[in-house]
Scaffold this active site. Structure first.
Site, PDB file in Angstrom:
ATOM      1  N   TYR A 261      22.595 -25.404 -53.975  1.00 37.11           N
ATOM      2  CA  TYR A 261      23.419 -24.512 -54.789  1.00 37.11           C
ATOM      3  C   TYR A 261      24.645 -24.088 -53.990  1.00 37.11           C
ATOM      4  CZ  TYR A 261      24.877 -20.050 -56.814  1.00 37.11           C
ATOM      5  OH  TYR A 261      25.620 -19.014 -57.318  1.00 37.11           O
TER       6      TYR A 261
ATOM      7  N   ARG B 155      13.765   2.781 -55.215  1.00 33.50           N
ATOM      8  CA  ARG B 155      14.225   1.737 -54.301  1.00 33.50           C
ATOM      9  C   ARG B 155      13.058   1.130 -53.518  1.00 33.50           C
ATOM     10  NH1 ARG B 155      17.097   2.567 -49.405  1.00 33.50           N
ATOM     11  NH2 ARG B 155      17.453   4.731 -50.019  1.00 33.50           N
TER      12      ARG B 155
ATOM     13  N   ASP C  67      13.642 -23.307 -52.295  1.00 33.01           N
ATOM     14  CA  ASP C  67      14.199 -22.774 -53.528  1.00 33.01           C
ATOM     15  C   ASP C  67      13.554 -23.557 -54.676  1.00 33.01           C
ATOM     16  OD1 ASP C  67      15.714 -22.164 -55.780  1.00 33.01           O
ATOM     17  OD2 ASP C  67      17.572 -21.948 -54.655  1.00 33.01           O
TER      18      ASP C  67
ATOM     19  N   LYS D  18      17.141 -17.688 -64.131  1.00 28.66           N
ATOM     20  CA  LYS D  18      17.121 -18.989 -64.779  1.00 28.66           C
ATOM     21  C   LYS D  18      15.851 -19.164 -65.621  1.00 28.66           C
ATOM     22  CE  LYS D  18      20.960 -19.760 -62.483  1.00 28.66           C
ATOM     23  NZ  LYS D  18      21.047 -18.683 -61.507  1.00 28.66           N
TER      24      LYS D  18
END
Length: 375
Positions: A99, A47, A171, A196
C-alpha cells in the site's frame, strides 16, 4: 466454531440491563469510580477502554486466532504505531509492492526519525534473505499486495525473519481472516484497515492490530496508542462489528464475482494482463492456493493502449464508481499510478478494481461497454 459463527457471536453478548440482542452503543467518555477509587467494571476513560471497542477487539481475536488485539482510528494509525514501537537505528524490510501509504509513512516520517528501511521483492526469497540482515527487527508482509496482487509465501518469509530474531507482520486487509490465517503460518502480528472488508460498507474508518501472543513489543504498541490517542470512536467500533457479522458471506460473493470478471477480462483483446491470484497463469497461484481458501475480491488489469486506454475505460464505466478505497458492497475502479504519485512503481496502464456484490454479469457488461468506449 466455524468462522461464520464466530463472525456473528464472538465479542457479543446479550445486554444484561435490557436483554437487547444487538449490542448497545456506549458513548460515555468516562466511567464512575467506587468510593475506594477502584473501577469495578474495568473501565475508566474512553482513550483506555470502551465496551464497544472491547467487543470488536474480542471478535477480531476470535477471527484471526490471536491472543490480544487493539482497534485503532485508522489502518494507517495502526501501521504507524507498530513502526513507532521500534527504536531509531532498527531496520525494517518492506515489500516494494505494498500500500503506497505505508511506503509514504516510512519515507516521510520514520526514516527521518531514524528507522532504517529496506524495500524488497517479497516474492523472491533470495532477495528477501539478502535484505533481512542481523539488525532487522521487523519484516512487513502484504499479501495479496496492493495493487499488483503479488503473493508472498507467508510461512517462508516468516521463517527467514525469525532466524534473525525479527518480528513478522502481515497486512491481511485484502484477504481478511476468512480467506487467510497468517498466525497459522507463523506470523507474529496481523494488521487490518478495518475500513475495507471488515467494515464492508464504505461508511467507517478504522484499523486494528492482532497479536499471536502477549509480548513486550505489543505492550509498547498499546502504550504509543494510548499516549497518542489513536483510538476509534464507540460508533466506529459498533459499525465495524456490525459489518463483520456478514463478512464470511460477503467474501464468498466478492470472490465469486472477481473470479468471473478476471476470467472474462483475461480473454478480452484490449487487456494486456490481468493480475488475479485465482488465475492459473498468475505467478503466485500455487502459493495462494496453499495459504488462501479463496482468492479475494480485488484484481488489477493492464490495458494494451497504455495510460490513455486505462483512463478511457475508467471514464466509461457506469456501475463501477471511480473512487479510492475498496472492500465495500459497491464496485470501484481506480488508476493507481495517479493516486500514488512520484514514488509509484505501478504501470500507467493499470487499473485497480474492487469487485463488489452486484450481479457478475452486470459488471462484465459494464466493463465490456467501457472497453468499447460506449457512454
Amino acid at each position: 466454531m466455524e468462522i461464520e459463527t464466530r463472525a456473528i457471536h464472538a465479542g457479543r453478548q446479550v445486554d444484561p440491563a435490557t436483554g437487547a440482542v444487538v449490542p448497545p452503543l456506549y458513548l460515555s467518555t468516562t466511567f464512575e469510580r467506587e468510593a475506594d477509587g477502584s473501577y469495578p467494571h474495568n473501565y475508566n476513560y474512553i482513550r483506555d477502554r470502551n465496551p464497544n471497542r472491547v467487543m470488536l477487539e474480542d471478535c477480531l481475536c476470535a477471527l484471526e486466532g490471536g491472543k490480544v488485539a487493539s482497534a485503532f482510528a485508522s489502518g494507517s494509525a495502526a501501521t504507524m504505531s507498530i513502526f513507532q514501537a521500534l527504536n531509531p537505528g532498527d531496520r525494517v524490510v518492506v515489500p516494494h509492492d505494498a500500500y503506497s501509504g505505508t511506503g509514504t509513512l516510512l519515507r516521510s516520517l520514520m526514516q527521518p526519525w531514524g528507522l532504517k528501511v529496506a524495500f524488497a521483492d517479497m516474492t523472491n526469497l533470495q532477495e528477501v534473505k539478502a535484505a533481512i540482515t542481523s539488525d532487522t527487527r521487523l519484516v512487513w508482509l502484504e499479501t495479496p499486495s496492493n495493487p499488483m496482487l503479488k503473493i508472498t509465501d507467508i510461512g517462508a518469509v516468516t521463517a527467514i525473519a525469525h532466524k534473525v530474531g525479527a518480528l513478522s507482520v502481515c497486512d491481511n486487509t485484502w484477504a481478511t481472516p476468512v480467506l487467510q490465517q497468517p498466525f497459522a503460518l507463523g506470523c507474529d502480528l496481523v494488521v487490518h484497515s478495518t475500513t475495507k472488508y471488515l467494515g464492508g460498507h464504505s461508511d467507517v474508518l478504522g484499523g486494528a492490530i492482532i497479536a499471536q501472543k502477549e509480548s513486550e513489543f505489543f505492550e509498547k504498541v498499546l502504550h504509543i496508542q494510548h499516549i497518542g490517542g489513536a483510538v476509534p470512536s464507540p460508533f466506529d467500533c459498533w459499525l465495524i462489528l456490525r459489518g463483520i457479522a456478514t463478512l464470511p458471506y460477503r467474501m464468498k460473493g466478492h470472490c465469486e464475482n472477481a473470479d468471473k470478471l478476471a476470467r472474462w477480462l483475461q480473454q478480452h483483446r484490449a487487456i494486456a494482463r490481468v493480475h488475479y491470484p485465482g488465475l492459473s497463469t498468475h505467478s503466485g497461484y500455487a502459493i495462494a492456493s496453499q495459504q488462501m481458501s479463496g482468492f479475494g475480491g480485488m484484481l488489477s488489469v493492464e490495458l494494451k493502449g497504455g495510460k490513455e486506454a486505462a483512463f478511457a475505460m475508467a471514464a466509461h464505466v457506469k456501475l463501477f464508481r471511480r473512487a479510492t478505497s475498496l472492500g465495500g458492497v459497491e464496485s470501484l475502479i481506480e488508476h493507481r499510478a495517479s493516486i500514488e504519485g512520484k514514488n509509484t512503481r505501478t504501470p500507467d496502464s493499470l487499473l485497480r478494481l474492487s469487485v463488489g456484490l452486484e450481479n457478475a454479469e452486470d459488471l462484465i457488461a459494464d466493463c465490456d461497454r467501457a472497453l468499447k468506449g460506449n457512454p
